[in-house]
Design a protein around this motif. Structure first.
Motif, mmCIF file in Angstrom:
data_model
loop_
_atom_site.group_PDB
_atom_site.id
_atom_site.type_symbol
_atom_site.label_atom_id
_atom_site.label_comp_id
_atom_site.label_asym_id
_atom_site.label_seq_id
_atom_site.Cartn_x
_atom_site.Cartn_y
_atom_site.Cartn_z
ATOM 1 N N GLU A 84 0.838 -1.199 0.000
ATOM 2 C CA GLU A 84 0.000 0.000 0.000
ATOM 3 C C GLU A 84 0.874 1.251 0.000
ATOM 4 O O GLU A 84 0.599 2.223 -0.718
ATOM 5 C CB GLU A 84 -0.917 -0.007 1.225
ATOM 6 C CG GLU A 84 -1.814 1.232 1.305
ATOM 7 C CD GLU A 84 -2.595 1.297 2.610
ATOM 8 O OE1 GLU A 84 -3.618 2.007 2.641
ATOM 9 O OE2 GLU A 84 -2.165 0.671 3.587
ATOM 10 N N GLN A 85 1.948 1.243 0.796
ATOM 11 C CA GLN A 85 2.844 2.393 0.854
ATOM 12 C C GLN A 85 3.533 2.651 -0.479
ATOM 13 O O GLN A 85 3.892 3.787 -0.797
ATOM 14 C CB GLN A 85 3.898 2.178 1.955
ATOM 15 C CG GLN A 85 3.324 2.112 3.361
ATOM 16 C CD GLN A 85 2.524 3.353 3.711
ATOM 17 O OE1 GLN A 85 3.047 4.464 3.676
ATOM 18 N NE2 GLN A 85 1.248 3.178 4.034
ATOM 19 N N GLY A 87 2.064 2.439 -3.229
ATOM 20 C CA GLY A 87 1.059 2.972 -4.128
ATOM 21 C C GLY A 87 0.375 1.945 -5.004
ATOM 22 O O GLY A 87 -0.299 2.305 -5.979
ATOM 23 N N SER A 90 -4.977 1.038 -2.242
ATOM 24 C CA SER A 90 -5.297 1.536 -0.902
ATOM 25 C C SER A 90 -5.957 0.412 -0.120
ATOM 26 O O SER A 90 -6.690 -0.403 -0.679
ATOM 27 C CB SER A 90 -6.214 2.765 -0.965
ATOM 28 O OG SER A 90 -7.444 2.446 -1.583
ATOM 29 N N LYS A 91 -5.701 0.361 1.174
ATOM 30 C CA LYS A 91 -6.175 -0.725 2.032
ATOM 31 C C LYS A 91 -7.030 -0.150 3.151
ATOM 32 O O LYS A 91 -6.659 0.830 3.795
ATOM 33 C CB LYS A 91 -4.990 -1.503 2.620
ATOM 34 C CG LYS A 91 -5.374 -2.643 3.550
ATOM 35 C CD LYS A 91 -4.155 -3.479 3.915
ATOM 36 C CE LYS A 91 -3.184 -2.729 4.798
ATOM 37 N NZ LYS A 91 -3.723 -2.544 6.184
ATOM 38 N N HIS A 92 -8.192 -0.778 3.385
ATOM 39 C CA HIS A 92 -9.117 -0.300 4.405
ATOM 40 C C HIS A 92 -9.625 -1.501 5.213
ATOM 41 O O HIS A 92 -10.044 -2.504 4.630
ATOM 42 C CB HIS A 92 -10.306 0.411 3.762
ATOM 43 C CG HIS A 92 -9.905 1.442 2.747
ATOM 44 N ND1 HIS A 92 -9.637 2.747 3.072
ATOM 45 C CD2 HIS A 92 -9.716 1.334 1.397
ATOM 46 C CE1 HIS A 92 -9.301 3.406 1.984
ATOM 47 N NE2 HIS A 92 -9.344 2.586 0.955
ATOM 48 N N GLY A 165 -7.781 -0.648 -6.084
ATOM 49 C CA GLY A 165 -6.674 -0.338 -6.973
ATOM 50 C C GLY A 165 -6.895 -0.862 -8.372
ATOM 51 O O GLY A 165 -7.942 -1.430 -8.685
ATOM 52 N N ASP A 187 -10.600 1.831 -10.960
ATOM 53 C CA ASP A 187 -10.182 0.990 -9.840
ATOM 54 C C ASP A 187 -11.246 -0.077 -9.550
ATOM 55 O O ASP A 187 -12.422 0.095 -9.861
ATOM 56 C CB ASP A 187 -9.972 1.831 -8.584
ATOM 57 C CG ASP A 187 -8.712 2.674 -8.651
ATOM 58 O OD1 ASP A 187 -7.830 2.341 -9.468
ATOM 59 O OD2 ASP A 187 -8.613 3.661 -7.911
#
Length: 364
Positions: A84-85, A87, A90-92, A165, A187
């Motif tokens: 995720e870092q 790019g 995104s993680k939720h 993503g 996405d």
């Protein structure tokens, strides 16, 4: 063109497996290093060289125990954070309950019978055709039973994260075809989890280890192998375009009698679990027989006050035995649901001859 797409799909699958196998190997090295730093006496061993059959890598069994295997899960979660870092997506976090896609409560892909006896139900393409008032199509792949449905509900309850993503950037890369199903963005959404096979057994409330674990792993493989083909009318209603639907993608690594799994719910399944779902009373379901689970699952997706002809219900859940046997199972199930206060009242009208049987249900 079709052959080209097939070759591309196979190549993507090989790259996908290779990428996640490398990730698992890297995590194993971290686990081994941490155990040595903590003074562990039992080394973690792994054969990092996969054997190859027909171009598809196969993992070799790994010897790892207890805390070490849990560390792999923890590091796998950290690996998602690292991606995720960078790019990739995104993680939720998500907090699932007992959601189950409403469409799957209304089409009979999980048969309340024995897998070996489903051969008489399949067509010339070795697919299971189905037709109900709520959907028409075919299920391709290995036979499924309500045992496999239990597995799917259990792993849905264990979901941990929503990833958003580009299809190719996900841990299990997907085809760009998925983007065509999303009109507002390029996405896609997928739901994922890392877990031990024993976690799924615990969720199902059954014994762990040995043959029981192997049966559950086989069930997960079957779920990953099947596709659902919907006719145009059904697809337009539930998917948005004609296509075949996969439920999950999975990568696993065997650890003696246990396994560590990465499971990724496809974008279609993720959408259903987010917005087109029915709640399944999981605790009650575990008390029911296979036919009872199929009846309960179907009724869960219907209004609280509901009626249906018995033969129509029998066809909708793909009950495999004679009609008189179905009526015995139906009455037994209704009594069980009443006993557990899931329904307030029920009755069966008609004599089954000049007047067809009809079941009326009022849920609490």
């Amino acid at each position: 063109m079709k052959e080209k797409l097939t070759r591309q799909g196979l190549e993507m699958e090989k790259q996908n497996k290779s990428r996640i196998y490398k990730t698992l190997d890297r995590l194993q090295e971290k686990v081994s290093k941490r155990k040595k730093e903590q003074g562990g006496t039992e080394p973690v061993t792994i054969d990092a060289t996969p054997s190859v059959k027909s171009g598809v890598p196969e993992r070799q069994p790994v010897k790892v125990r207890g805390r070490a295997s849990r560390l792999v899960i923890e590091n796998a979660q950290l690996n998602l954070f690292d991606l995720e870092q960078k790019g990739r997506f995104s993680k939720h976090p998500i907090h699932p309950q007992s959601e189950f896609p409403t469409l799957l409560t209304r089409i009979p892909i999980f048969v309340p019978g024995i897998r070996s006896k489903q051969s008489k139900l399949i067509d010339q393409d070795n697919a299971l055709p189905f037709e109900t008032p709520w959907g028409k199509g075919r299920k391709h792949g290995p036979p499924l039973t309500v045992y496999d449905e239990d597995t799917l509900i259990a792993i849905a309850k264990l979901r941990q994260n929503l990833l958003i993503g580009q299809p190719a950037n996900l841990p299990c890369p997907l085809s760009r075809l998925y983007q065509r199903k999303n009109n507002t963005t390029d996405d896609v959404h997928v739901h994922v989890l890392y877990c031990m096979l024993s976690d799924i057994q615990t969720e199902c409330g059954v014994k762990k280890g040995g043959k029981a674990n192997q049966l559950r792993l086989d069930s997960i493989k079957r779920l990953a192998a099947i596709t659902i083909e919907l006719d145009n009318k059904t697809a337009n209603k539930y998917v948005g375009t004609g296509t075949t639907i996969k439920l999950i993608d999975v990568v696993w690594q065997d650890y003696e009698e246990n396994s560590i799994l990465y499971i990724q719910f496809t974008p279609v399944m993720a959408r259903w679990l987010e917005s087109e779902f029915t709640y399944i009373d999981w605790a009650l379901r575990k008390k029911l027989t296979a036919p009872g689970k199929a009846i309960h699952r179907f009724l869960s997706g219907q209004p609280k006050s509901y009626e249906i002809h018995a033969k129509k219900l029998m066809a909708t859940i793909q009950y495999p035995r004679a009609y008189n046997k179905f009526m015995v199972d139906l009455r037994s199930t209704m009594s069980k649901l009443k006993e557990n206060d899931w329904i307030g009242n029920w009755e069966i009208t008609g004599n089954g001859r000049s007047v067809p049987h009809k079941i009326r249900v009022l849920r609490t």
